[in-house]
Scaffold this active site. Structure first.
Site, PDB file in Angstrom:
ATOM      1  N   ASP A 143     -22.995 -20.984  32.968  1.00 31.66           N
ATOM      2  CA  ASP A 143     -22.695 -19.623  33.414  1.00 31.66           C
ATOM      3  C   ASP A 143     -23.927 -18.744  33.550  1.00 31.66           C
ATOM      4  O   ASP A 143     -23.990 -17.866  34.411  1.00 31.66           O
ATOM      5  CB  ASP A 143     -21.680 -18.967  32.476  1.00 31.66           C
ATOM      6  CG  ASP A 143     -20.263 -19.462  32.717  1.00 31.66           C
ATOM      7  OD1 ASP A 143     -20.020 -20.027  33.796  1.00 31.66           O
ATOM      8  OD2 ASP A 143     -19.415 -19.295  31.831  1.00 31.66           O
TER       9      ASP A 143
ATOM     10  N   ARG B 183     -17.290 -16.766  38.392  1.00 33.21           N
ATOM     11  CA  ARG B 183     -18.591 -16.169  38.111  1.00 33.21           C
ATOM     12  C   ARG B 183     -19.203 -15.417  39.298  1.00 33.21           C
ATOM     13  O   ARG B 183     -19.744 -14.323  39.108  1.00 33.21           O
ATOM     14  CB  ARG B 183     -19.561 -17.232  37.579  1.00 33.21           C
ATOM     15  CG  ARG B 183     -19.108 -17.913  36.282  1.00 33.21           C
ATOM     16  CD  ARG B 183     -18.437 -16.965  35.321  1.00 33.21           C
ATOM     17  NE  ARG B 183     -18.126 -17.549  34.025  1.00 33.21           N
ATOM     18  CZ  ARG B 183     -17.041 -17.261  33.335  1.00 33.21           C
ATOM     19  NH1 ARG B 183     -16.133 -16.426  33.846  1.00 33.21           N
ATOM     20  NH2 ARG B 183     -16.824 -17.782  32.142  1.00 33.21           N
TER      21      ARG B 183
ATOM     22  N   ASP C 161     -20.393 -12.070  21.131  1.00 39.15           N
ATOM     23  CA  ASP C 161     -21.699 -11.986  21.787  1.00 39.15           C
ATOM     24  C   ASP C 161     -21.825 -10.753  22.676  1.00 39.15           C
ATOM     25  O   ASP C 161     -22.819 -10.024  22.606  1.00 39.15           O
ATOM     26  CB  ASP C 161     -21.966 -13.252  22.604  1.00 39.15           C
ATOM     27  CG  ASP C 161     -22.266 -14.452  21.706  1.00 39.15           C
ATOM     28  OD1 ASP C 161     -22.642 -14.243  20.541  1.00 39.15           O
ATOM     29  OD2 ASP C 161     -22.116 -15.593  22.175  1.00 39.15           O
TER      30      ASP C 161
ATOM     31  N   SER D 198     -13.483 -23.220  21.832  1.00 37.94           N
ATOM     32  CA  SER D 198     -13.981 -22.221  22.773  1.00 37.94           C
ATOM     33  C   SER D 198     -13.131 -22.319  24.026  1.00 37.94           C
ATOM     34  O   SER D 198     -13.061 -23.381  24.655  1.00 37.94           O
ATOM     35  CB  SER D 198     -15.454 -22.490  23.097  1.00 37.94           C
ATOM     36  OG  SER D 198     -15.897 -21.627  24.118  1.00 37.94           O
TER      37      SER D 198
END
Length: 400
Positions: free
Chosen positions: A126, A97, A16, A177
């Site tokens: 996120d 984050r 991505d 993932s």
């Protein structure tokens, strides 16, 4: 349609974020994409990641080593707050984050970019953490999220990347993932999406299966200064070293696995598997040391603060006014939280077996039932009468 001229993209090297580079330039008219990869101790070699960004069309590819800051300013703050989301998850991914957002904003300001971009989809937490954190740090920067808007399947995304010379990823036998940093691993997708399915042993990396753990317990001692872990077995450790060694020691005994149904901010439930040996042990030990050094009213009140704090961090509000106010309260409570906690590690359990502190509020001659007892037993009768008076009156009224 151009949305920005120069963009700083949070970059991991995956499908991505790699496809984001040509997509931003071709579809949204961005003239220059600068990528930024954060080294959070994920264990990957980041030089190939840096080079891949350049091959994918980035004008500059930056790597920031923020491991020390990650532990000192984010993980240790969460330990002082005993932060466990839904009383189980020690926020390993959520804590990373706001730090990534901070270095994104700093890089955008340094390079004169007018936007920040990330590769988050519209389904996860996120996107909220990045968008809100960046807006809090610099509300004038635009925030672009191509993967939230392009509407391509994974196969279409790979094909789009290939059309711009981005190689398709080597097909993995693992369908999971995985997100990893110093604080642990999160594993989802594949067969794990069935909440009745027992996680296969292959998904774990930091923790041993109970059957493979040592058959003898191991004792460790963790020293704290003002709520911050500073020593392991009486030896001073720097923040990164402490986390790395505790992950290894506790994981060796099968400690740190979490399998939970988690409530995401976007309103859906997801099945999440975590490995976080060091953080779980440290929070457990820290909370115990607080029980020795905090007064009852502070300790009890802080539990509610911890719940609110944890939700703020999970929900992407690290840089919010309420979070700052709670930080001030928590820091005030930590002034006397110094001492040592002893734990026994054995077969998946980290059992606290001792604790001591120069600031201990435990008074042996008041607590003992032996001959040294200094407690005034006669004073208790009057105390119990006054304490129970409202209940007694209520009961009398009920009998009328």
């Amino acid at each position: 349609m151009g949305r920005a001229k120069k963009v700083v993209l949070a970059y991991s090297g995956g499908v991505d974020t790699s496809v984001c580079i040509p997509y931003l330039k071709q579809e949204w008219g961005v003239e220059e994409v600068i990528t930024l990869a954060a080294d959070l101790g994920q264990g990957d070699e980041l030089e190939p990641v840096r080079e891949k960004a350049l091959k994918s069309g980035a004008s500059e590819s930056l790597v920031a080593d923020v491991k020390d800051t990650f532990v000192k300013d984010y993980a240790f703050a969460a330990i002082q707050a005993n932060a466990l989301y839904e009383n189980r998850y020690p926020l390993g991914t959520a804590l990373a984050r706001p730090l990534i957002a901070k270095i994104l904003v700093e890089t955008a300001e340094k390079y004169g970019a007018d936007a920040i971009a990330h590769g988050c989809t519209g389904k996860g937490n996120d996107q909220v953490r990045f968008d809100v954190s960046c807006a809090a740090l610099n509300p004038h920067l635009k925030i672009l999220a191509p993967a939230r808007e392009w509407g391509m399947s994974r196969e279409q995304t790979i094909a789009y990347g290939e059309s711009f010379g981005i190689p398709a990823p080597v097909k993995k036998s693992s369908p999971y993932s995985i997100d990893r940093n110093l604080l642990g691993r999160s594993i989802e997708a594949g067969v794990l999406e069935d909440p009745t399915f027992e996680p296969p042993e292959e998904i774990y990396l930091l923790t041993k299966a109970i059957a493979d753990t040592p058959n003898e317990p191991e004792y460790i001692e963790i020293g704290f200064h003002r709520g911050i872990p500073t020593t392991l077995n009486s030896t001073p450790k720097n923040p990164v070293e402490l986390i790395e060694q505790l992950n290894q020691v506790a994981g060796n005994h099968g400690i740190g696995r979490i399998d939970m149904i988690e409530n995401r901010l976007v309103g859906i439930k997801s099945r999440e598997i975590y490995e976080s040996p060091a953080m779980l042990v440290l929070i457990n030990a820290h909370r115990d040391l607080e029980s020795l050094t905090l007064t009852a009213d502070v300790s009890h009140y802080k539990r509610g603060i911890e719940e609110t704090y944890t939700q703020l961090v999970y929900n992407g509000l690290w840089y919010s006014p309420l979070k700052a106010a709670l930080d001030a309260f928590i820091q005030s409570t930590q002034e006397r939280v110094s001492g040592v906690v002893r734990l026994k590690l054995f077969k998946g359990n980290a059992t606290i077996v001792g604790r001591w502190s120069d600031n201990s509020l435990y008074t042996p001659d008041l607590a003992t039932y032996g001959a040294e007892d200094q407690f005034d037993h006669k004073a208790a009768e009057g105390f119990v009468y006054v304490w129970g008076l409202p209940t007694r009156i209520w009961a009398q009224q009920g009998r009328k």
